[in-house]
Design an enzyme around this catalytic site. Structure first.
Site, mmCIF file in Angstrom:
data_model
loop_
_atom_site.group_PDB
_atom_site.id
_atom_site.type_symbol
_atom_site.label_atom_id
_atom_site.label_comp_id
_atom_site.label_asym_id
_atom_site.label_seq_id
_atom_site.Cartn_x
_atom_site.Cartn_y
_atom_site.Cartn_z
ATOM 1 C CE1 TYR A 69 44.353 40.333 48.024
ATOM 2 C CE2 TYR A 69 45.619 38.622 46.928
ATOM 3 C CZ TYR A 69 44.456 39.357 47.060
ATOM 4 O OH TYR A 69 43.403 39.126 46.224
ATOM 5 N N PRO A 94 36.897 41.889 52.143
ATOM 6 C CG PRO A 94 36.673 40.646 50.222
ATOM 7 C CD PRO A 94 37.525 40.779 51.432
ATOM 8 C CG HIS A 101 40.979 39.344 49.247
ATOM 9 N ND1 HIS A 101 40.954 38.139 48.589
ATOM 10 C CD2 HIS A 101 40.175 40.168 48.528
ATOM 11 C CE1 HIS A 101 40.177 38.245 47.526
ATOM 12 N NE2 HIS A 101 39.690 39.470 47.472
ATOM 13 C CE LYS A 156 20.634 33.021 38.894
ATOM 14 N NZ LYS A 156 21.364 31.854 39.433
ATOM 15 C CB SER A 194 13.950 35.462 28.991
ATOM 16 O OG SER A 194 14.015 36.874 28.981
ATOM 17 C CE LYS A 216 17.710 31.158 22.725
ATOM 18 N NZ LYS A 216 17.594 30.539 21.415
ATOM 19 C CG ASP A 264 29.184 38.923 35.130
ATOM 20 O OD1 ASP A 264 29.082 39.620 36.161
ATOM 21 O OD2 ASP A 264 30.226 38.890 34.440
ATOM 22 C CE1 TYR A 271 41.645 43.751 39.021
ATOM 23 C CE2 TYR A 271 39.617 42.667 39.650
ATOM 24 C CZ TYR A 271 40.989 42.665 39.563
ATOM 25 O OH TYR A 271 41.714 41.592 40.032
ATOM 26 C CB SER A 294 37.792 32.224 38.922
ATOM 27 O OG SER A 294 38.485 31.093 39.425
ATOM 28 C CB THR A 344 41.804 36.878 40.174
ATOM 29 O OG1 THR A 344 42.785 37.823 40.627
ATOM 30 C CG2 THR A 344 41.080 36.274 41.353
ATOM 31 C CB SER A 395 33.503 41.228 42.582
ATOM 32 O OG SER A 395 33.986 39.927 42.393
#
Length: 631
Positions: free
Chosen positions: A112, A125, A348, A424, A429, A431, A435, A457, A461, A470, A559
């Site tokens: 940063y 963001p 950020h 989701k 459903s 399994k 993500d 990328y 966390s 991160t 992300s």
């Protein structure tokens, strides 16, 4: 000194908005806010052998066989007994023993504060909240007043240390970042920036800043007895600000903060030569947060609205719109348009996304429950307007900032869509991790567009560790590539395709679990490289290699933002020929944002967004049509 290539690669690995890696709501247990901090484990240093074995696996789907062969030789040389890798590893382990977190300070500066591109588009963001049903200044101020009251309600929990400690998978998470998001600001420098935080100073700030028509005001939000102003009182104060800032011809001093950091650092020094300007800038920096009361944006269709709102949050729409109605260095800026658009942008450097999302969820819930009740008439001080003396030199800096901002605005391509077919619920459903399912779909969409996969990328966390920031989930794997190749191959039976999909999803989930436990490769690689710099030795060849450059060139920067609020986060690409992809999987739909640069002929945000939509649907159909796919 770091070479130019190394600096470039380090910086390319930086601009990733950072969130919890999957939509698991951390369990919250009330308790003294930082009481558990010392009990958190320290971030580990993975083994050299493990990291480089995994590094070679990561390279397999994204570099040629010839490049990979060359890299294998460099890796063997680097990790050989008594070699430079072993020496750097020992230095890193020594650093880890001495420090609370061996990565935190390095990451803050490398990712940063040393990064010199504008924070606008390239780093900060935005969050788009659902459109509100007001369409005038009065509705805008009512909404803003209740929002401010909600943020102050959240701040009370931070100040009293009653914000519940969060847990993920039974492990307590580091809560330090919650202390970084209020009363903080980035400060530009000529070569590197800094962050200042007034929350823990002897006289913590009791005011926010409000900007309307490019004019900044200090608004005291606490009474003399320390109680926060009510939403009704805040509304009356906002009315005073509105009526004191009706002129629209004021110089947009705030647009200076959108410049290249070195340019802004120079302009900042010049701006602060004047005592009045210095006091005004310091007031903005010290304020708890900033509220931007925006002018309405041009009307667009409902289909285009979300994408346009995302751009408003990220850059304000240009110098003739709301880009000057910001102080982009401020950690938290809530944006409320006269046309019902609302959201925020955050700088950020001080923190990742989870505290921001947690704050948003709290404020939205607070606003849902709270009605504006008339308060007793108590005389309140008139909000103080912040004055700026504009010299010809400052005026020239503002004009240059306007030009550069408008170039950025023209270049950013954004598509926000609501994927309405499922959320989701469908992956769960079967399994599968939602993500991982979405990430594999994104790999398929990219492969269909380009007939190859790319370095990808996804933020993971590290908050299981003290002061954790991160690491990177490498979503492009040999398994995701195998699935993408097979998916549209008519010669392959559907059972084989499902098996390859399951393997790709499982591989992503395995990498995710490894990353959140501090065993991913990217921060370790960065640490070894920075250790070489600290030891004043030349950068090892393994970091000067073509494969390393490819690995650090993230064509897909992604992300997941698991918010309870029906919102979407958005950010710019991190490379000129790349995409920024963010998504919020709700129970029965997915909010998705995709960004790209118009200046790159090869990228198209709308095409990739629709490609992702198609990939998600095709994966669902494949599972439904394949016997025994449902577990």
């Amino acid at each position: 000194m770091l070479t130019l290539l190394t600096r470039t690669l380090v910086r390319q690995s930086k601009r990733q908005p950072c969130y919890l890696v999957r939509p698991i709501w951390p369990t919250k247990i009330s308790g003294r806010y930082l009481a558990h901090q010392q009990g958190l484990p320290k971030l580990p240093v993975p083994s050299l052998k493990q990291t480089f074995e995994r590094y070679l696996s990561v390279l397999e789907p994204i570099v040629s066989e010839q490049e990979l062969l060359h890299t294998r030789k460099l890796v063997a040389q680097f990790v050989s007994p008594g070699g430079v890798g072993e020496r750097l590893q020992k230095g890193l382990e020594q650093r880890a023993r001495k420090m609370e977190n061996w990565l935190a300070d390095w990451w803050l500066h490398t990712a940063y504060l040393d990064y010199r591109m504008p924070v606008v588009v390239h780093s900060s963001p935005g969050v788009v909240l659902p459109r509100m049903d007001f369409n005038d200044g009065q509705g805008q101020m009512r909404f803003a007043a209740t929002l401010i009251a909600g943020v102050l309600d959240f701040k009370t929990m931070i100040d009293n240390e009653t914000l519940p400690v969060e847990y993920l998978g039974g492990s307590p998470l580091c809560m330090n970042q919650y202390y970084q998001i209020l009363s903080s600001c980035r400060i530009p420098g000529l070569k590197k920036d800094s962050v200042v935080n007034y929350a823990r100073s002897k006289r913590a700030p009791t005011f926010i800043t409000v900007v309307h028509n490019y004019q900044f005001f200090v608004l005291d939000v606490y009474n003399s007895d320390g109680t926060p102003l009510t939403a009704d009182q805040l509304y009356m104060q906002l009315e005073k600000i509105w009526n004191s800032s009706l002129q629209t011809n004021k110089e947009p001093v705030g647009i200076l903060t959108s410049q290249h950091r070195n340019t802004w650092g120079k302009a900042y020094s010049n701006l602060l030569k004047d005592k009045t300007n210095k006091e005004s800038v310091h007031a903005i920096q010290k304020s708890i947060f900033t509220v931007c009361l925006d002018a309405p944006m041009p009307r667009v269709s409902d289909e285009v609205y979300r994408s346009r709102a995302a751009l408003q949050m990220l850059h304000g729409g240009g110098s003739r719109r709301n880009s000057g109605n910001r102080w982009f260095d401020k950690t938290l800026q809530f944006i409320i348009g006269e046309d019902g658009s609302c959201g925020l942008i955050y700088e950020h450097a001080p923190a990742e996304g989870p505290p921001i999302v947690s704050l948003v969820d709290h404020v939205v819930e607070y606003m849902r429950k709270t009605d504006m009740v008339r308060s007793p008439m108590v005389p309140l001080p008139i909000p103080r307007k912040l004055r700026f003396n504009i010299t010809p030199e400052i005026k020239a800096d503002i004009e240059k900032a306007k030009q550069n901002m408008n170039i950025m605005v023209q270049d950013l391509d954004m598509k926000v869509l609501v994927f309405p077919h499922f959320g989701k619920n469908i992956p769960k459903s079967y399994k599968m991790s939602p993500d991982a399912f979405i990430q594999v779909a994104l790999q398929l969409a990219y492969f269909r567009m380009y007939r190859r996969c790319c370095s990808t990328y996804e933020s993971a966390s590290l908050r299981m560790f003290r002061l954790g920031r991160t690491d990177t989930i490498r979503s492009a794997s040999i398994d995701s590539l195998n699935f993408a190749r097979a998916m549209d191959d008519s010669a392959k039976p559907s059972t084989e395709k499902v098996a390859l999909m399951e393997k790709a999803v499982k591989a992503h989930r395995t990498y995710t679990d490894m990353a959140i436990r501090g065993q991913a490769i990217d921060r370790h690689l960065l640490g070894l490289k920075l250790q070489a710099h600290d030891d004043l030795i030349s950068i090892p060849k393994v970091f000067m290699d073509t494969s390393y450059a490819v690995a650090m060139h993230y064509n897909l920067s992604t992300s997941q933002v698991p918010a309870k609020t029906d919102c979407v986060m958005c950010f710019g690409p991190v490379v000129p020929d790349g995409y920024g992809v963010c998504y919020n999987p709700m129970e029965d739909h997915i909010n998705i944002s995709v960004s790209a640069f118009n200046s790159c002929a090869e990228t198209n945000a709308t095409e990739l967004a629709h490609g992702l939509e198609g990939a998600l649907l095709d994966m669902k159909v494949l599972l439904e049509q394949t016997p025994k796919a449902r577990l």
